[in-house]
Design an enzyme around this catalytic site. Structure first.
Site, PDB file in Angstrom:
ATOM      1  N   TYR A  21      -1.730 -11.970   2.144  1.00  0.00           N
ATOM      2  CA  TYR A  21      -0.811 -13.081   2.441  1.00  0.00           C
ATOM      3  C   TYR A  21      -1.452 -14.088   3.387  1.00  0.00           C
ATOM      4  O   TYR A  21      -1.190 -15.293   3.292  1.00  0.00           O
ATOM      5  CB  TYR A  21       0.507 -12.527   3.002  1.00  0.00           C
ATOM      6  CG  TYR A  21       1.291 -11.783   1.947  1.00  0.00           C
ATOM      7  CD1 TYR A  21       1.875 -12.473   0.892  1.00  0.00           C
ATOM      8  CD2 TYR A  21       1.418 -10.406   1.970  1.00  0.00           C
ATOM      9  CE1 TYR A  21       2.573 -11.802  -0.104  1.00  0.00           C
ATOM     10  CE2 TYR A  21       2.114  -9.726   0.978  1.00  0.00           C
ATOM     11  CZ  TYR A  21       2.683 -10.436  -0.053  1.00  0.00           C
ATOM     12  OH  TYR A  21       3.367  -9.785  -1.049  1.00  0.00           O
ATOM     13  N   GLY A  41      -7.667 -12.825  -8.382  1.00  0.00           N
ATOM     14  CA  GLY A  41      -7.084 -14.121  -8.042  1.00  0.00           C
ATOM     15  C   GLY A  41      -5.713 -14.373  -8.658  1.00  0.00           C
ATOM     16  O   GLY A  41      -5.109 -15.425  -8.441  1.00  0.00           O
ATOM     17  N   PRO A  92       2.451  -2.585   4.166  1.00  0.00           N
ATOM     18  CA  PRO A  92       1.333  -2.261   5.066  1.00  0.00           C
ATOM     19  C   PRO A  92       0.003  -2.272   4.310  1.00  0.00           C
ATOM     20  O   PRO A  92      -0.107  -1.708   3.221  1.00  0.00           O
ATOM     21  CB  PRO A  92       1.680  -0.852   5.562  1.00  0.00           C
ATOM     22  CG  PRO A  92       3.173  -0.776   5.445  1.00  0.00           C
ATOM     23  CD  PRO A  92       3.518  -1.566   4.223  1.00  0.00           C
ATOM     24  N   VAL A 116       4.123  -7.823  -7.406  1.00  0.00           N
ATOM     25  CA  VAL A 116       3.400  -6.685  -7.999  1.00  0.00           C
ATOM     26  C   VAL A 116       2.495  -7.126  -9.152  1.00  0.00           C
ATOM     27  O   VAL A 116       2.860  -7.988  -9.959  1.00  0.00           O
ATOM     28  CB  VAL A 116       4.365  -5.593  -8.551  1.00  0.00           C
ATOM     29  CG1 VAL A 116       4.964  -4.775  -7.430  1.00  0.00           C
ATOM     30  CG2 VAL A 116       5.447  -6.169  -9.425  1.00  0.00           C
ATOM     31  N   GLY A 147      -2.846 -12.720  -8.096  1.00  0.00           N
ATOM     32  CA  GLY A 147      -1.782 -12.665  -7.083  1.00  0.00           C
ATOM     33  C   GLY A 147      -1.666 -13.977  -6.328  1.00  0.00           C
ATOM     34  O   GLY A 147      -0.557 -14.496  -6.127  1.00  0.00           O
ATOM     35  N   LYS A 148      -2.793 -14.525  -5.918  1.00  0.00           N
ATOM     36  CA  LYS A 148      -2.756 -15.792  -5.178  1.00  0.00           C
ATOM     37  C   LYS A 148      -2.172 -16.902  -6.057  1.00  0.00           C
ATOM     38  O   LYS A 148      -1.339 -17.694  -5.615  1.00  0.00           O
ATOM     39  CB  LYS A 148      -4.151 -16.171  -4.690  1.00  0.00           C
ATOM     40  CG  LYS A 148      -4.148 -17.420  -3.853  1.00  0.00           C
ATOM     41  CD  LYS A 148      -5.492 -17.688  -3.206  1.00  0.00           C
ATOM     42  CE  LYS A 148      -5.433 -18.837  -2.228  1.00  0.00           C
ATOM     43  NZ  LYS A 148      -4.669 -20.006  -2.647  1.00  0.00           N
TER      44      LYS A 148
HETATM   45  C1  LIG Z   1      -1.132  -7.338  -3.053  1.00  0.00           C
HETATM   46  C2  LIG Z   1      -1.361  -7.926  -4.435  1.00  0.00           C
HETATM   47  C3  LIG Z   1      -0.100  -8.646  -4.903  1.00  0.00           C
HETATM   48  C4  LIG Z   1      -2.518  -8.936  -4.338  1.00  0.00           C
HETATM   49  O1  LIG Z   1      -2.752  -9.527  -5.605  1.00  0.00           O
HETATM   50  P1  LIG Z   1      -4.242  -9.673  -6.179  1.00  0.00           P
HETATM   51  O2  LIG Z   1      -4.168 -10.381  -7.474  1.00  0.00           O
HETATM   52  O3  LIG Z   1      -4.865  -8.322  -6.152  1.00  0.00           O
HETATM   53  O4  LIG Z   1      -4.913 -10.575  -5.058  1.00  0.00           O
HETATM   54  P2  LIG Z   1      -5.922 -11.816  -5.289  1.00  0.00           P
HETATM   55  O5  LIG Z   1      -7.040 -11.333  -6.175  1.00  0.00           O
HETATM   56  O6  LIG Z   1      -5.177 -13.006  -5.743  1.00  0.00           O
HETATM   57  O7  LIG Z   1      -6.462 -12.010  -3.815  1.00  0.00           O
HETATM   58  C5  LIG Z   1      -6.440 -13.268  -3.141  1.00  0.00           C
HETATM   59  C6  LIG Z   1      -7.251 -13.112  -1.860  1.00  0.00           C
HETATM   60  O8  LIG Z   1      -6.646 -12.103  -1.023  1.00  0.00           O
HETATM   61  C7  LIG Z   1      -7.583 -11.070  -0.739  1.00  0.00           C
HETATM   62  N1  LIG Z   1      -6.868  -9.795  -0.747  1.00  0.00           N
HETATM   63  C8  LIG Z   1      -6.212  -9.215  -1.785  1.00  0.00           C
HETATM   64  N2  LIG Z   1      -5.637  -8.051  -1.399  1.00  0.00           N
HETATM   65  C9  LIG Z   1      -5.959  -7.901  -0.091  1.00  0.00           C
HETATM   66  C10 LIG Z   1      -5.675  -6.903   0.881  1.00  0.00           C
HETATM   67  N3  LIG Z   1      -4.928  -5.824   0.601  1.00  0.00           N
HETATM   68  N4  LIG Z   1      -6.150  -7.081   2.140  1.00  0.00           N
HETATM   69  C11 LIG Z   1      -6.900  -8.166   2.462  1.00  0.00           C
HETATM   70  N5  LIG Z   1      -7.193  -9.157   1.586  1.00  0.00           N
HETATM   71  C12 LIG Z   1      -6.739  -9.016   0.328  1.00  0.00           C
HETATM   72  C13 LIG Z   1      -8.608 -11.140  -1.872  1.00  0.00           C
HETATM   73  O9  LIG Z   1      -9.843 -10.587  -1.473  1.00  0.00           O
HETATM   74  C14 LIG Z   1      -8.679 -12.629  -2.120  1.00  0.00           C
HETATM   75  O10 LIG Z   1      -9.515 -13.232  -1.145  1.00  0.00           O
HETATM   76  P3  LIG Z   1     -10.515 -14.459  -1.526  1.00  0.00           P
HETATM   77  O11 LIG Z   1      -9.593 -15.613  -1.905  1.00  0.00           O
HETATM   78  O12 LIG Z   1     -11.296 -14.690  -0.293  1.00  0.00           O
HETATM   79  O13 LIG Z   1     -11.312 -13.979  -2.701  1.00  0.00           O
HETATM   80  C15 LIG Z   1      -1.745  -6.841  -5.485  1.00  0.00           C
HETATM   81  O14 LIG Z   1      -2.928  -6.205  -5.046  1.00  0.00           O
HETATM   82  C16 LIG Z   1      -0.674  -5.794  -5.719  1.00  0.00           C
HETATM   83  O15 LIG Z   1       0.163  -5.936  -6.612  1.00  0.00           O
HETATM   84  N6  LIG Z   1      -0.690  -4.690  -4.943  1.00  0.00           N
HETATM   85  C17 LIG Z   1       0.245  -3.567  -5.116  1.00  0.00           C
HETATM   86  C18 LIG Z   1       1.695  -3.949  -4.790  1.00  0.00           C
HETATM   87  C19 LIG Z   1       1.848  -4.520  -3.404  1.00  0.00           C
HETATM   88  O16 LIG Z   1       1.465  -3.920  -2.395  1.00  0.00           O
HETATM   89  N7  LIG Z   1       2.429  -5.720  -3.344  1.00  0.00           N
HETATM   90  C20 LIG Z   1       2.648  -6.412  -2.101  1.00  0.00           C
HETATM   91  C21 LIG Z   1       4.047  -6.227  -1.682  1.00  0.00           C
HETATM   92  S1  LIG Z   1       4.397  -6.953  -0.098  1.00  0.00           S
END
Ligand SMILES: CC(C)(COP(=O)(O)OP(=O)(O)OC[C@H]1O[C@@H](n2cnc3c(N)ncnc32)[C@H](O)[C@@H]1OP(=O)(O)O)[C@@H](O)C(=O)NCCC(=O)NCCS
Length: 133
Positions: free
Chosen positions: A106, A76, A100, A67, A78-79
């Site tokens: 991922y 970036g 979903p 999260v 999350g990555k």
């Molecule tokens: C999902 C989550 C952890 C991603 O973290 P983030 O910091 O927003 O993601 P990043 O900025 O590191 O993204 C890394 C890459 O993934 C891509 N990406 C991020 N979210 C994405 C999504 N929902 N669908 C497709 N691609 C996605 C980004 O565009 C980026 O691509 P790039 O390297 O080509 O620029 C964050 O959005 C979050 O906390 N969401 C709410 C909680 C949740 O759903 N958690 C997942 C539980 S399984």
């Protein structure tokens, strides 16, 4: 290391958001403390992201509870967190299930969909409308 404010963590889960049920702060604390590894990120004193993994130390690991606060998403972070968490796991097999709509995230981080993944999940996640099955 800074002690986690588990009430702040519970708000983080609510705001991210992850899941329909509010996370109890004590349960969250116990789950993170029982985990093999976690990555917890702050911006100054503000808790902005967390994730954790279970691991047997030899063969297998599973990642949960990724999260990030909405205003820090898409930068970036999350990555970076996921890469760091995987680096802490001394095993070759790491699994997770995506919320979903997050599958693309991922996949960008190097995870691939499995043909044979199966799960027994709680009634909220088992509801077809939740999007997991
Ligand atoms: C999902 C989550 C952890 C991603 O973290 P983030 O910091 O927003 O993601 P990043 O900025 O590191 O993204 C890394 C890459 O993934 C891509 N990406 C991020 N979210 C994405 C999504 N929902 N669908 C497709 N691609 C996605 C980004 O565009 C980026 O691509 P790039 O390297 O080509 O620029 C964050 O959005 C979050 O906390 N969401 C709410 C909680 C949740 O759903 N958690 C997942 C539980 S399984």
């Amino acid at each position: 290391m800074k002690a986690v404010d588990w009430e702040e963590a519970s708000v983080l889960f609510e705001r991210a958001p992850l899941g329909k049920q509010k996370r109890d702060s004590e349960q969250l604390r116990r789950a993170f403390e029982a985990s093999y590894a976690a990555v917890i990120v702050y911006d100054s004193d503000r808790l902005i992201g967390m994730c954790r993994a279970l691991c047997d130390g030899e063969y297998q690991a599973a990642i949960y509870d990724m999260v990030i606060l909405p205003e820090y998403q898409g930068k970036g972070i999350g990555k970076g967190m996921l890469d760091r968490l995987c680096d802490k796991l001394p095993v070759e097999n790491i699994i997770l299930y995506s919320a979903p709509g997050r599958e693309g995230f991922y996949m960008k981080c190097g995870f691939k969909k499995m043909r044979t993944a199966m799960a027994k999940l709680n009634k909220f996640m088992s509801d077809p409308k939740a999007g997991y099955f």
